[in-house]
Design an enzyme around this catalytic site. Structure first.
Site, PDB file in Angstrom:
ATOM      1  N   LYS A  69       0.860  -1.193   0.000  1.00 19.26           N
ATOM      2  CA  LYS A  69       0.000   0.000   0.000  1.00 19.26           C
ATOM      3  C   LYS A  69       0.892   1.237   0.000  1.00 19.26           C
ATOM      4  O   LYS A  69       1.850   1.304   0.780  1.00 19.26           O
ATOM      5  CB  LYS A  69      -0.912   0.006   1.234  1.00 19.26           C
ATOM      6  CG  LYS A  69      -1.818   1.247   1.279  1.00 19.26           C
ATOM      7  CD  LYS A  69      -2.927   1.141   2.304  1.00 19.26           C
ATOM      8  CE  LYS A  69      -2.518   1.637   3.657  1.00 19.26           C
ATOM      9  NZ  LYS A  69      -3.655   1.835   4.580  1.00 19.26           N
ATOM     10  N   ARG A 112     -11.148  -0.559   7.101  1.00 17.16           N
ATOM     11  CA  ARG A 112     -10.422  -1.558   7.901  1.00 17.16           C
ATOM     12  C   ARG A 112     -10.015  -0.977   9.256  1.00 17.16           C
ATOM     13  O   ARG A 112      -9.882  -1.691  10.244  1.00 17.16           O
ATOM     14  CB  ARG A 112      -9.269  -2.180   7.134  1.00 17.16           C
ATOM     15  CG  ARG A 112      -8.092  -1.290   6.769  1.00 17.16           C
ATOM     16  CD  ARG A 112      -7.099  -1.173   7.902  1.00 17.16           C
ATOM     17  NE  ARG A 112      -5.804  -0.752   7.441  1.00 17.16           N
ATOM     18  CZ  ARG A 112      -5.103   0.230   7.992  1.00 17.16           C
ATOM     19  NH1 ARG A 112      -5.597   0.922   9.010  1.00 17.16           N
ATOM     20  NH2 ARG A 112      -3.912   0.529   7.541  1.00 17.16           N
ATOM     21  N   GLN A 140     -12.634   8.525  10.341  1.00 16.72           N
ATOM     22  CA  GLN A 140     -12.428   7.299  11.136  1.00 16.72           C
ATOM     23  C   GLN A 140     -13.572   7.113  12.131  1.00 16.72           C
ATOM     24  O   GLN A 140     -13.989   5.981  12.407  1.00 16.72           O
ATOM     25  CB  GLN A 140     -11.090   7.329  11.885  1.00 16.72           C
ATOM     26  CG  GLN A 140      -9.876   7.570  11.019  1.00 16.72           C
ATOM     27  CD  GLN A 140      -9.845   6.712   9.774  1.00 16.72           C
ATOM     28  OE1 GLN A 140     -10.162   5.519   9.827  1.00 16.72           O
ATOM     29  NE2 GLN A 140      -9.499   7.308   8.656  1.00 16.72           N
ATOM     30  N   ASP A 162     -15.905  17.298  19.122  1.00 24.58           N
ATOM     31  CA  ASP A 162     -14.917  17.644  18.099  1.00 24.58           C
ATOM     32  C   ASP A 162     -14.599  19.122  18.271  1.00 24.58           C
ATOM     33  O   ASP A 162     -15.483  19.909  18.626  1.00 24.58           O
ATOM     34  CB  ASP A 162     -15.486  17.388  16.683  1.00 24.58           C
ATOM     35  CG  ASP A 162     -14.401  17.399  15.607  1.00 24.58           C
ATOM     36  OD1 ASP A 162     -14.105  16.332  15.042  1.00 24.58           O
ATOM     37  OD2 ASP A 162     -13.850  18.500  15.329  1.00 24.58           O
ATOM     38  N   GLY A 225      -6.079   7.577  16.520  1.00 22.13           N
ATOM     39  CA  GLY A 225      -5.509   8.713  15.786  1.00 22.13           C
ATOM     40  C   GLY A 225      -4.008   8.690  15.619  1.00 22.13           C
ATOM     41  O   GLY A 225      -3.493   9.107  14.584  1.00 22.13           O
ATOM     42  N   ALA A 226      -3.267   8.229  16.638  1.00 24.87           N
ATOM     43  CA  ALA A 226      -1.807   8.312  16.554  1.00 24.87           C
ATOM     44  C   ALA A 226      -1.261   7.175  15.700  1.00 24.87           C
ATOM     45  O   ALA A 226      -1.252   6.020  16.111  1.00 24.87           O
ATOM     46  CB  ALA A 226      -1.203   8.258  17.957  1.00 24.87           C
ATOM     47  N   ASP A 227      -0.844   7.512  14.484  1.00 29.05           N
ATOM     48  CA  ASP A 227      -0.236   6.492  13.620  1.00 29.05           C
ATOM     49  C   ASP A 227       1.031   7.029  12.976  1.00 29.05           C
ATOM     50  O   ASP A 227       1.457   6.555  11.927  1.00 29.05           O
ATOM     51  CB  ASP A 227      -1.241   6.003  12.556  1.00 29.05           C
ATOM     52  CG  ASP A 227      -1.680   7.120  11.621  1.00 29.05           C
ATOM     53  OD1 ASP A 227      -1.366   8.293  11.890  1.00 29.05           O
ATOM     54  OD2 ASP A 227      -2.335   6.811  10.600  1.00 29.05           O
ATOM     55  N   SER A 298      -4.202   1.281  17.886  1.00 28.87           N
ATOM     56  CA  SER A 298      -4.200   0.825  16.486  1.00 28.87           C
ATOM     57  C   SER A 298      -3.269   1.682  15.644  1.00 28.87           C
ATOM     58  O   SER A 298      -3.426   2.901  15.593  1.00 28.87           O
ATOM     59  CB  SER A 298      -5.627   0.932  15.941  1.00 28.87           C
ATOM     60  OG  SER A 298      -5.617   1.033  14.540  1.00 28.87           O
TER      61      SER A 298
HETATM   62  N1  NAD Z   1      -4.676   3.779  13.303  1.00 27.98           N
HETATM   63  C1  NAD Z   1      -4.949   3.717  12.034  1.00 27.98           C
HETATM   64  O1  NAD Z   1      -4.896   2.649  11.412  1.00 27.98           O
HETATM   65  C2  NAD Z   1      -5.371   4.959  11.324  1.00 27.98           C
HETATM   66  C3  NAD Z   1      -5.955   4.849  10.045  1.00 27.98           C
HETATM   67  C4  NAD Z   1      -6.395   6.002   9.432  1.00 27.98           C
HETATM   68  C5  NAD Z   1      -6.230   7.243  10.064  1.00 27.98           C
HETATM   69  N2  NAD Z   1      -5.608   7.305  11.288  1.00 27.98           N
HETATM   70  C6  NAD Z   1      -5.400   8.590  11.956  1.00 27.98           C
HETATM   71  O2  NAD Z   1      -6.621   8.975  12.560  1.00 27.98           O
HETATM   72  C7  NAD Z   1      -6.672  10.400  12.673  1.00 27.98           C
HETATM   73  C8  NAD Z   1      -8.022  10.898  12.185  1.00 27.98           C
HETATM   74  O3  NAD Z   1      -8.199  10.530  10.826  1.00 27.98           O
HETATM   75  P1  NAD Z   1      -9.534  10.946  10.051  1.00 27.98           P
HETATM   76  O4  NAD Z   1      -9.400  10.349   8.695  1.00 27.98           O
HETATM   77  O5  NAD Z   1     -10.739  10.654  10.863  1.00 27.98           O
HETATM   78  O6  NAD Z   1      -9.306  12.521   9.961  1.00 27.98           O
HETATM   79  P2  NAD Z   1     -10.415  13.634   9.820  1.00 27.98           P
HETATM   80  O7  NAD Z   1      -9.673  14.877   9.469  1.00 27.98           O
HETATM   81  O8  NAD Z   1     -11.518  13.165   8.936  1.00 27.98           O
HETATM   82  O9  NAD Z   1     -11.022  13.780  11.310  1.00 27.98           O
HETATM   83  C9  NAD Z   1     -10.303  14.206  12.416  1.00 27.98           C
HETATM   84  C10 NAD Z   1     -11.258  14.998  13.314  1.00 27.98           C
HETATM   85  O10 NAD Z   1     -10.617  15.277  14.561  1.00 27.98           O
HETATM   86  C11 NAD Z   1     -10.982  16.604  14.961  1.00 27.98           C
HETATM   87  N3  NAD Z   1     -10.009  17.030  15.947  1.00 27.98           N
HETATM   88  C12 NAD Z   1      -8.707  17.387  15.745  1.00 27.98           C
HETATM   89  N4  NAD Z   1      -8.122  17.644  16.937  1.00 27.98           N
HETATM   90  C13 NAD Z   1      -9.052  17.443  17.901  1.00 27.98           C
HETATM   91  C14 NAD Z   1      -9.045  17.520  19.316  1.00 27.98           C
HETATM   92  N5  NAD Z   1      -7.963  17.900  19.986  1.00 27.98           N
HETATM   93  N6  NAD Z   1     -10.198  17.229  19.988  1.00 27.98           N
HETATM   94  C15 NAD Z   1     -11.331  16.863  19.321  1.00 27.98           C
HETATM   95  N7  NAD Z   1     -11.379  16.784  17.970  1.00 27.98           N
HETATM   96  C16 NAD Z   1     -10.261  17.051  17.268  1.00 27.98           C
HETATM   97  C17 NAD Z   1     -11.004  17.374  13.643  1.00 27.98           C
HETATM   98  O11 NAD Z   1     -11.759  18.575  13.757  1.00 27.98           O
HETATM   99  C18 NAD Z   1     -11.650  16.362  12.701  1.00 27.98           C
HETATM  100  O12 NAD Z   1     -13.058  16.474  12.695  1.00 27.98           O
HETATM  101  C19 NAD Z   1      -5.473  10.928  11.860  1.00 27.98           C
HETATM  102  O13 NAD Z   1      -4.432  11.260  12.756  1.00 27.98           O
HETATM  103  C20 NAD Z   1      -5.059   9.735  11.019  1.00 27.98           C
HETATM  104  O14 NAD Z   1      -3.688   9.762  10.717  1.00 27.98           O
HETATM  105  C21 NAD Z   1      -5.214   6.196  11.926  1.00 27.98           C
END
Ligand code: NAD
Length: 333
Positions: A69, A112, A140, A162, A225-227, A298
């Site tokens: 990927k 996933r 997510q 949010d 979120g932390a990746d 995750s």
């Molecule tokens: N673990 C995994 O496998 C995996 C996979 C995909 C994405 N991620 C990570 O997940 C995170 C979110 O991805 P997403 O696609 O949902 O992004 P996204 O931008 O669609 O959503 C993130 C949301 O978080 C909100 N936000 C930011 N900081 C905040 C805080 N301090 N308190 C409350 N809300 C807050 C934003 O306003 C936004 O609505 C990213 O860091 C991404 O890298 C992890």
């Protein structure tokens, strides 16, 4: 020989959350049994465009399928009206190296990731969960909601926080459009954490969103979120107090929820109970009592992407109508 080009709309024809959960759970089982190859991911940082591209290869001999990927992370993409993360999965025949398909990985990655959180909640949360909290209401969060409604259909109430209220409002609309759940939009993090049986964090935060003082006994947390190195949503106090489980120790300690506290020396491997696959195959235990706090960290695994994409490809090939509508090219001509 033909290589198929599989767009998001093709993927969506054959991938729903239920089948994604099945694919991702089989990935966790393989992981538990170590029946795959998944070398370290590589990061290419593109400073001038505030972005990076990660490549995550994997090979599963028993299927047999290999692939990689390519996943980009460009936080400024909202200015271009593009998603922050854009992914493409290459499915490769391990016997010949022939490129079987180029598959949209953006939709698969979201699905996933939600599925992984749902599976973690199936194995780690308490049996009955009425209230679920979301900190971060983006893509997510939606996928996590979909997965949780499958594994815990008894959920009655959602609490969401949010930093952008509009995102909470759109999320609330999403949740209530297909399910009879009540959604409460709250104005601070604690409102979406305290008193919740499951809490999901999916933000791009680089500092802990909350500490253990606001987490109720019995809560399961999906820390999604932390990746990336430097990102962190949980305080070390939560990780130490909770039964903390990762998807993959090597990747989690470099890029996952535990990467910052681990490199600061605030937690060690001894603070981590298991990898989720080990719990799923019954090799290790997760939750011990109803009052335990549990955390699933995750990072996301290439085998999850590969198995999901492979199952999507096979389902499309089995359906003559879907197959006939796919684009295909002869790269070797
Ligand atoms: N673990 C995994 O496998 C995996 C996979 C995909 C994405 N991620 C990570 O997940 C995170 C979110 O991805 P997403 O696609 O949902 O992004 P996204 O931008 O669609 O959503 C993130 C949301 O978080 C909100 N936000 C930011 N900081 C905040 C805080 N301090 N308190 C409350 N809300 C807050 C934003 O306003 C936004 O609505 C990213 O860091 C991404 O890298 C992890």
């Amino acid at each position: 020989m033909q290589t198929y080009l599989i767009k998001k709309s093709d993927v969506a024809k054959v991938l729903d959350m239920e089948s994604c959960i099945e694919s991702v759970e089989s990935a966790f089982r393989l992981f538990g049994h170590e029946k795959f190859q998944m070398p370290a991911r590589t990061f290419l940082t593109i400073e001038e465009y505030n972005g990076d591209i990660r490549s995550t290869p994997a090979y599963i001999p028993e299927y047999p399928i290999a692939g990689v990927k390519a996943n980009s992370d460009h936080p400024d993409n909202y200015k271009l009206d593009l998603p922050t993360k854009i992914a493409t999965i290459l499915l490769i025949d391990p016997k010949s190296g022939f490129l079987i398909a180029v598959v949209d990985g953006t939709y698969i990655s979201n699905m996933r990731t939600g599925a992984a959180g749902g599976i973690a909640a199936r194995y780690m949360a308490n049996k009955t969960v009425n209230v679920v909290g979301f900190v971060g209401a983006g893509k997510q969060a939606r996928a996590l909601f979909d997965a949780l409604m499958i594994v815990h259909p008894e959920i009655k109430k959602i609490k969401v926080y949010d930093i952008i209220r509009k995102h909470s409002e759109l999320f609330a609309k999403y949740c209530t459009s297909g399910h009879s759940v009540e959604v409460e939009i709250v104005d601070e993090t604690a409102g979406a954490v305290t008193g919740c049986g499951i809490v999901n964090t999916s933000t791009s935060a680089r500092n802990p969103l909350f500490n253990d003082s606001i987490v109720s006994p019995g809560t399961h947390i999906n820390a999604i979120g932390a990746d990336t190195a430097g990102r962190q949503e949980m305080s070390s106090s939560i990780l130490k107090k909770a039964i903390t489980v990762v998807d993959d120790w090597d990747k989690a300690s470099d890029f996952g929820e535990i990467n910052v506290p681990f490199h600061m020396g605030e937690i060690t491997r001894a603070d981590i109970q298991a990898e989720l696959g080990e719990i799923i195959i019954g090799e290790k235990n997760g939750r011990r009592s109803e009052d335990d706090i549990t955390v699933f960290d995750s990072v996301g695994l290439a085998v999850q992407d590969l198995i999901t994409a492979w199952n999507v490809y096979k389902r499309l090939m089995e359906n003559e109508e879907y197959k006939s509508k796919l684009l295909d090219v002869s790269f070797l001509d």
